[in-house]
Design an enzyme around this catalytic site. Structure first.
Site, mmCIF file in Angstrom:
data_model
loop_
_atom_site.group_PDB
_atom_site.id
_atom_site.type_symbol
_atom_site.label_atom_id
_atom_site.label_comp_id
_atom_site.label_asym_id
_atom_site.label_seq_id
_atom_site.Cartn_x
_atom_site.Cartn_y
_atom_site.Cartn_z
ATOM 1 N N GLU A 1 -13.201 -3.246 -7.920
ATOM 2 C CA GLU A 1 -14.522 -3.867 -7.765
ATOM 3 C C GLU A 1 -15.640 -2.844 -7.825
ATOM 4 O O GLU A 1 -16.391 -2.680 -6.861
ATOM 5 C CB GLU A 1 -14.599 -4.616 -6.434
ATOM 6 C CG GLU A 1 -13.699 -5.813 -6.379
ATOM 7 C CD GLU A 1 -14.023 -6.755 -5.215
ATOM 8 O OE1 GLU A 1 -14.944 -6.473 -4.442
ATOM 9 O OE2 GLU A 1 -13.322 -7.775 -5.100
ATOM 10 N N GLU B 1 -6.630 -9.559 -6.144
ATOM 11 C CA GLU B 1 -7.015 -10.090 -4.826
ATOM 12 C C GLU B 1 -7.190 -11.590 -4.934
ATOM 13 O O GLU B 1 -7.791 -12.086 -5.891
ATOM 14 C CB GLU B 1 -8.318 -9.467 -4.313
ATOM 15 C CG GLU B 1 -8.126 -8.079 -3.769
ATOM 16 C CD GLU B 1 -9.411 -7.402 -3.302
ATOM 17 O OE1 GLU B 1 -10.278 -8.093 -2.720
ATOM 18 O OE2 GLU B 1 -9.533 -6.188 -3.542
HETATM 19 C C1 GAL Z 1 -13.097 -7.628 -1.831
HETATM 20 C C2 GAL Z 1 -12.768 -6.155 -1.667
HETATM 21 C C3 GAL Z 1 -11.874 -5.939 -0.484
HETATM 22 C C4 GAL Z 1 -12.410 -6.665 0.712
HETATM 23 C C5 GAL Z 1 -12.515 -8.131 0.413
HETATM 24 C C6 GAL Z 1 -13.008 -8.938 1.595
HETATM 25 O O1 GAL Z 1 -14.238 -7.785 -2.577
HETATM 26 O O2 GAL Z 1 -12.162 -5.649 -2.813
HETATM 27 O O3 GAL Z 1 -11.785 -4.570 -0.220
HETATM 28 O O4 GAL Z 1 -13.634 -6.130 1.052
HETATM 29 O O5 GAL Z 1 -13.417 -8.284 -0.649
HETATM 30 O O6 GAL Z 1 -13.275 -10.263 1.233
#
Ligand code: GAL
Length: 954
Positions: free
Chosen positions: A439, A515
C-alpha cells in the site's frame, strides 16, 4: 543433529565422526548464542549526561578508532544497570499514555518520551586465546531500531532497519584470552511502521566463529527442480578466503534426508581463491523419488557443505531445504507440487500478549500452530522481514509464507535491503513469494510507482528466479501504477479494486488477496458499545468501506483465477485500535486475540478452511436481564444441516450454505442452547452452550506440560474460572494473581482485551544515584577518622580533583577525604540498596552516615560492591565519606579515576496479576534452564485456587 541457529559448539566434531571420510581435523564453525546476561539502561536522545556522556569526548568514536567514550567505552562501569536476557522489548514494559503513538499501542516510548526512547545494552564476552587466527563475527537477528555497535570501544557500524539482521567481523578487535566488552545503543525514536514494533534487541544475538576459508553468512542457495519423480538439486555455495595467502580446496556437498541418511553427494575438486577473494561454486545433484515438502507433510532435507584443504576439513555449513514445486496460473490459481491449493492466509505482525515483539521461538511455534488449528495454510509477514526462527517454524510445520520487504524503493539502499532479505531467507521451502511493498499510497497509482515496482521485481528475479514477486495494492480502478507491472498482484481489499476487472484487463496476471477483512471484533462481546470501545464479534462488515470475512472468502473461493487470500489479521496486535482511540490500545482485526484465544470468526474459518467436522454456536448464554428479548444466535458449521434447540425445544433445522453461516433470533431464557449438525442425514456433531452460575474456582491449562530445559522453552497457560457445576464462566472478569516456583519464570501476561491498560510485565525497578559533587580535604593519613563522622559541614571544602594528581601532588598530600551526599525516599526500606564503588585511592576506607563499611581496602580496577545495611540508612539526606591515599599519574597522559561509582536502589517486582477478560487470561512462562518441576499457582479473592505442574527436562 541440531537445527540451524542453535548452539552448535561440538557440532563440527560430531559431524566429522559421522560423515567425514577425512582424517585430519581443525576446529571448524561454531554458532554460539550470546542472548544471556546483558546489562541494560535507558540513555537519552539529546541530554548528553543522561546518555552517559557518550560522544562528548574531544576525540570520540567517529574521530579516532577505538575512542568509544561514555557507555561505548570498554571499561564503562555498568554494574548498576539492569540484568536481562535478550530477546528483549523495552516497549512492552512501559506504561500506556494518551500522549504516546496510536501505531505503537500507546506504549510510552518514542519522541514524546525521551527518557524511554534510547536503550543501551552492554555485555562482556570472553574469547579464548585459542581463537586467535579464526574469524569471529557478531550477528544480530534484528534490533529495533537504528543501532550502533561497539566492541572494546571500537565503533563497528550502524543499522537503521529494525527488521534486517546484520553482522560485524570483529576478528581484529578482540582481546584474545580475555574479556571483551560489547556496547549497543538502540534508538527507537522513529517508527518504521504504523503498527506495534517494539524497542530494543528483540531478536537473538550470536557469535559465529569460522576459519579464514569459509562459507560466508547466508552463503548457500539450494534450488530444486522436480519432474516426474526425478529431482535435480542445484546447490550453489559462496566461499570466501579471508587469509593473506591463496587457498586451494575442494568442496563436498552432501544431502541428508530427515532421518539423517545420506542420499546424495558431490565433490567439486580443484577450487582456489586468492587472498580476500569470494567465489560461487555450483553443482547439480540428482535425487530419485524425493519426499516433497507440503502443508500436510513438511518434509525437510539438509545439505552439508564441507570445505577441505588437502585432507583437512575447515568448514561445515548446514542448509535446511525442502523439495517442492510452486506455480501460479492466471486462470487457475496456485499449485503446490502440481496440486491445486487455495491460499487460506492471514497477515500477522510480530507481537504477542505479555512479551510484545520479543517473541520466544517456542511462542512463535504456538502462534503458527494456532493459525493452523483453524485451517490457515499461509502467513504474510506484514509488513517487514520476520525473525529467521519464524521461517524455520513455518518450514517445519507446513505454512506457506509471503516474506515482505519493509519500504518500497529502487535505490541502492532499498535494493540492498531486499538483497539481504532474500539471501537470508531463500532456502526456506515455506516461502512462495517475495513481497516488495505494501500500500504505497504515494506511488502505487502512478508512473513512479510502476517504475520502482518493476525495477524491484526484476531485481528480485535476478537473485531468486524460483519465487513469485508480489506487491500489495490498495488503490482504485483504472490506475496506471503498479497494477500494470506486477506478475503477481496483491489486492488489498476488493472494495478498493475489482479483481474481475483487473483479471479482464490483464488476463495473464496472477492475482491474490494480500489483505481482506479488517473487520473489528472484541472476543466474547456481542453488542457494540462506543463508550466502552467494544465491537461485537458477529462477522459483519464494520462499515461500507469493508466487507465481512465471509463475504471476502466467498469472493476469493468462488473465483478459480484468484489464488486465495490473506485475512487482515490472524492475531490481534498492539496499535491500530481502529475504530477507536485511546484508551483502546490494541487492534480489533484478529481472528484470534493478542493471546491467541479464538474469536468466533476463527470458527467460521475452521468450518470452511479444513475438513474436520465443525459446529460452533455464538454467543454465550449468560444474558441475565435480557429475558424474553431476541438474541441473535449464529452457527458456524460445515455440516449439511443444523438444528437448534433451546431447553430441548427445537427452533428449526436449517440447511448450511457453502462458505456461509446460519442464524436464528432466539428469545432469551436461561438454560441450554444446543445445536446438532447433520451430514448425509446423520447426526454428526453437537455444540452446547449453557447458562452458567457465578465463578467458584480457577482453572489453569497449559499448551505443554513438559518443557525442554535447554531451549528457553515456554508454556502458554490459559486461566479461566468455573462455576459450581464445572462450567466455564464466559463473562468472568476476576483479577487473578500468579505465583511460580521451580526452574521457570513468568515472562508476561495478557487477556486479549484491546482496551486493557494493565501491565504486560511485572518487573523489578532500578533507580541509580550517581555519587557526584564530591568535595575534598587533605588529611594527615588514612587513619585520620575525625571528619568521617556523619553530618560534617563541607560547604567550605574544595570541589574534588581540582588539582592534577601528579608526583608534586603526591609529595604534598598523603591522604584525602572525599565527602558528598545522596537522597533516599521514604520507602527505601522496601528496596535493596547497593553501592557500586570505584576506587578513588590506592587504599581507602568508606563511611556511610559515619558508619564504616570498608577499612583500608586496596585499589580495585573492577570496582567493589557493597550491599548496604538498611539500618545505617535514612530517608532524606545520607552522607558518604571516602578516606583515601590518592591515586597518582605515572605518565602525564594517565587518566585518574574521579568517578566514585553509584548507588543502585532495586525494588523487587510485584506479583504477576491480570484480570480475566470475558473469562480468559494468559500467562507465559519460560524455563530458566535447569531440569525440575515448575508449579504455577493462580489465586483470586473468593475463588478456589488452581495449581498446574510442568516438568522441565534436559
Ligand atoms: C491496511 C494496511 C494494514 C492495516 C490495515 C488496517 O491498509 O495495509 O497494515 O493498517 O489497513 O485496516
Amino acid at each position: 543433529m541440531k537445527k540451524r541457529k542453535k548452539i552448535i559448539v561440538l557440532f563440527f566434531l560430531l559431524h566429522f565422526v559421522m560423515f567425514s571420510q577425512s582424517k585430519a581435523i581443525v576446529r571448524g564453525r561454531e554458532h554460539i548464542s550470546i542472548d544471556r546476561n546483558w546489562k541494560f539502561a535507558f540513555g537519552h536522545p539529546s541530554d548528553a549526561k543522561k546518555d552517559f556522556n557518550t560522544g562528548t569526548a574531544y576525540f570520540s568514536y567517529l574521530a579516532k578508532a577505538g575512542f568509544g567514550d561514555g557507555a561505548a567505552s570498554a571499561n564503562f562501569d555498568d554494574r548498576s544497570w539492569r540484568n536481562l536476557n535478550v530477546p528483549h522489548d523495552w516497549g512492552v514494559e512501559q506504561d500506556f499514555s494518551s500522549k504516546a503513538s496510536f501505531s505503537h499501542g500507546f506504549k510510552a516510548i518514542g519522541r514524546n518520551f525521551p527518557n524511554k526512547t534510547i536503550g543501551w545494552y552492554r555485555k562482556k564476552i570472553t574469547i579464548p586465546e585459542s581463537d586467535l587466527g579464526r574469524r569471529i563475527y557478531i550477528v544480530f537477528d534484528g534490533v529495533f531500531r537504528n543501532s550502533i555497535v561497539w566492541i572494546n570501544g571500537h565503533y563497528l557500524g550502524n543499522q537503521d532497519s529494525g527488521y534486517l539482521g546484520f553482522e560485524y567481523d570483529i576478528t581484529d578487535y578482540i582481546n584474545y584470552g580475555g574479556e571483551n566488552s560489547i556496547a549497543v545503543r538502540v534508538d527507537a525514536t522513529m517508527e518504521e511502521g504504523w503498527f506495534y514494533e517494539g524497542a530494543g534487541i528483540y531478536r537473538h544475538v550470536w557469535l559465529n566463529k569460522t576459519n579464514n576459508l569459509h562459507v560466508p553468512v547466508n552463503g548457500t542457495f539450494v534450488q530444486t527442480k522436480t519432474k516426474d519423480n526425478a529431482t535435480t538439486i542445484n546447490a550453489s555455495v559462496s566461499v570466501t578466503n579471508e587469509d593473506k595467502m591463496s587457498k586451494s580446496f575442494k568442496i563436498l556437498q552432501t544431502v541428508f534426508d530427515a532421518s539423517g541418511k545420506k542420499i546424495s553427494e558431490n565433490t567439486i575438486n580443484s577450487c582456489s581463491l586468492k587472498p580476500r577473494e569470494t567465489k560461487d561454486f555450483t553443482s547439480d545433484m540428482k535425487v530419485q523419488d524425493a519426499i516433497l515438502w507440503s502443508i500436510e507433510n513438511p518434509y525437510l532435507y539438509k545439505m552439508v557443505t564441507s570445505i577441505y584443504e588437502e585432507d583437512k576439513l575447515v568448514d561445515n555449513y548446514e542448509t535446511t531445504f525442502g523439495i517442492r514445486t510452486i506455480r501460479f496460473d492466471a486462470n487457475e490459481g496456485f499449485f503446490l507440487n502440481g496440486k491445486h491449493l487455495k491460499i487460506k492466509g492471514t497477515n500477522n505482525h510480530q507481537d504477542h500478549a505479555g512479551v510484545g515483539a520479543a517473541i520466544p521461538d517456542a511462542l512463535q511455534e504456538f502462534r503458527i500452530k494456532t493459525l493452523k488449528s483453524f485451517g490457515s495454510n499461509a502467513y504474510r509477514c506484514s509488513h517487514n522481514p520476520p525473525t529467521p526462527e519464524l521461517l524455520d517454524i513455518c518450514d517445519r510445520l507446513g505454512m506457506l509464507v509471503i516474506d515482505e520487504n519493509r519500504l518500497m524503493g529502487s535505490t541502492q539502499t532499498q535494493l540492498g535491503d531486499v538483497k539481504k532479505l532474500i539471501e537470508r531467507d531463500r532456502n526456506h521451502p515455506s516461502i512462495i513469494s517475495w513481497s516488495v511493498g505494501n500500500e504505497e499510497w504515494g506511488i502505487e497509482n502512478n508512473i513512479v510507482g510502476a517504475r520502482i515496482a518493476s525495477t524491484m521485481q526484476s531485481y528480485v528475479k535476478s537473485i531468486d528466479s524460483t519465487r513469485y514477486v508480489t506487491a500489495a495494492f490498495s488503490g482504485g480502478i483504472g490506475s496506471d501504477g503498479i497494477t500494470t507491472v506486477m506478475d503477481l498482484l496483491g489486492i488489498n481489499y476488493i472494495v478498493n479494486k475489482s479483481t474481475d476487472e483487473q483479471h479482464k484487463l490483464f488476463p495473464n496476471q496472477f492475482i491474490w488477496g494480500t489483505e481482506e477483512g479488517s473487520t473489528n471484533a472484541t472476543r466474547g462481546e456481542y453488542y457494540r458499545d462506543n463508550k466502552k470501545h467494544i465491537m461485537p464479534a458477529y462477522d459483519k462488515a464494520p462499515s461500507s468501506s469493508f466487507i465481512s470475512i465471509e463475504q471476502g472468502w466467498k469472493h476469493y473461493n468462488s473465483r478459480p483465477y484468484l489464488a486465495g487470500m490473506f485475512i487482515w489479521t490472524g492475531f490481534d496486535y498492539r496499535g491500530e485500535p481502529t475504530p477507536f482511540e485511546y484508551p483502546s490500545v490494541g487492534s480489533y482485526f484478529g481472528m484470534v486475540d493478542q493471546c491467541g484465544f479464538y474469536k468466533d470468526t476463527a470458527w467460521y474459518l475452521k468450518a470452511w478452511w479444513q475438513d474436520e467436522p465443525v459446529l460452533h454456536l455464538l454467543p454465550h448464554w449468560n444474558w441475565a436481564g435480557k429475558e424474553n428479548q431476541d438474541i441473535e444466535v449464529w452457527a458456524y458449521s460445515n455440516c449439511d444441516e443444523v438444528e437448534l434447540f433451546l431447553n430441548k425445544k427445537s427452533l428449526g433445522k436449517k440447511t448450511v450454505e457453502k462458505d456461509g453461516h446460519l442464524g436464528w433470533n432466539v428469545k432469551y431464557n436461561p438454560g441450554t442452547l444446543e445445536a446438532i449438525g447433520y451430514k448425509n442425514g446423520k447426526k454428526n456433531i453437537i455444540d452446547v452452550v449453557k447458562t452458567t452460575g457465578v465463578a467458584a474456582s480457577l482453572k489453569l491449562e497449559s499448551d505443554k506440560i513438559v518443557l525442554d530445559a535447554n531451549k528457553n522453552d515456554v508454556a502458554v497457560i490459559k486461566a479461566s474460572t468455573l462455576d459450581k457445576k464445572g462450567l466455564q464462566v464466559p463473562i468472568a472478569d476476576d483479577e487473578v494473581t500468579f505465583s511460580i516456583t521451580g526452574p521457570a519464570e513468568i515472562i508476561g501476561v495478557g487477556n486479549g482485551n484491546p482496551t486493557s491498560l494493565e501491565p504486560d510485565k511485572f518487573l523489578e525497578t532500578i533507580t541509580v544515584l550517581n555519587i557526584e559533587n564530591l568535595k575534598e580535604k587533605e588529611v594527615e593519613s588514612i587513619t585520620s577518622l575525625e571528619q568521617t563522622k556523619d553530618n560534617i559541614a563541607i560547604v567550605s571544602w574544595e570541589n574534588a580533583f581540582r588539582e592534577e594528581r601528579d608526583s608534586v601532588f603526591g609529595k604534598k598530600v598523603k591522604a584525602i577525604l572525599y565527602r558528598t551526599d545522596f537522597e533516599l525516599s521514604s520507602n527505601y526500606k522496601e528496596s535493596r540498596i547497593t553501592f557500586f564503588y570505584n576506587s578513588l585511592g590506592k587504599q581507602q576506607s568508606i563511611f556511610i552516615n559515619g558508619k564504616q563499611i570498608a577499612n583500608a581496602i586496596p585499589e580495585n580496577k573492577n570496582g567493589d560492591t557493597f550491599v548496604l545495611d538498611k539500618t545505617m540508612l535514612r530517608s532524606g539526606k545520607n552522607t558518604i565519606a571516602i578516606l583515601s591515599e590518592p591515586l597518582l599519574k605515572v605518565k602525564p597522559w594517565d587518566v585518574i579515576n574521579q568517578n566514585a561509582g553509584s548507588i543502585q536502589i532495586l525494588t523487587s517486582a510485584e506479583q504477576y496479576k491480570r484480570k480475566l477478560f470475558n473469562g480468559l487470561a494468559q500467562v507465559i512462562i519460560q524455563t530458566t534452564g535447569e531440569a525440575g518441576e515448575v508449579k504455577l499457582t493462580a489465586t483470586s479473592k473468593g475463588l478456589k485456587q488452581a495449581v498446574i505442574s510442568i516438568k522441565t527436562i534436559k
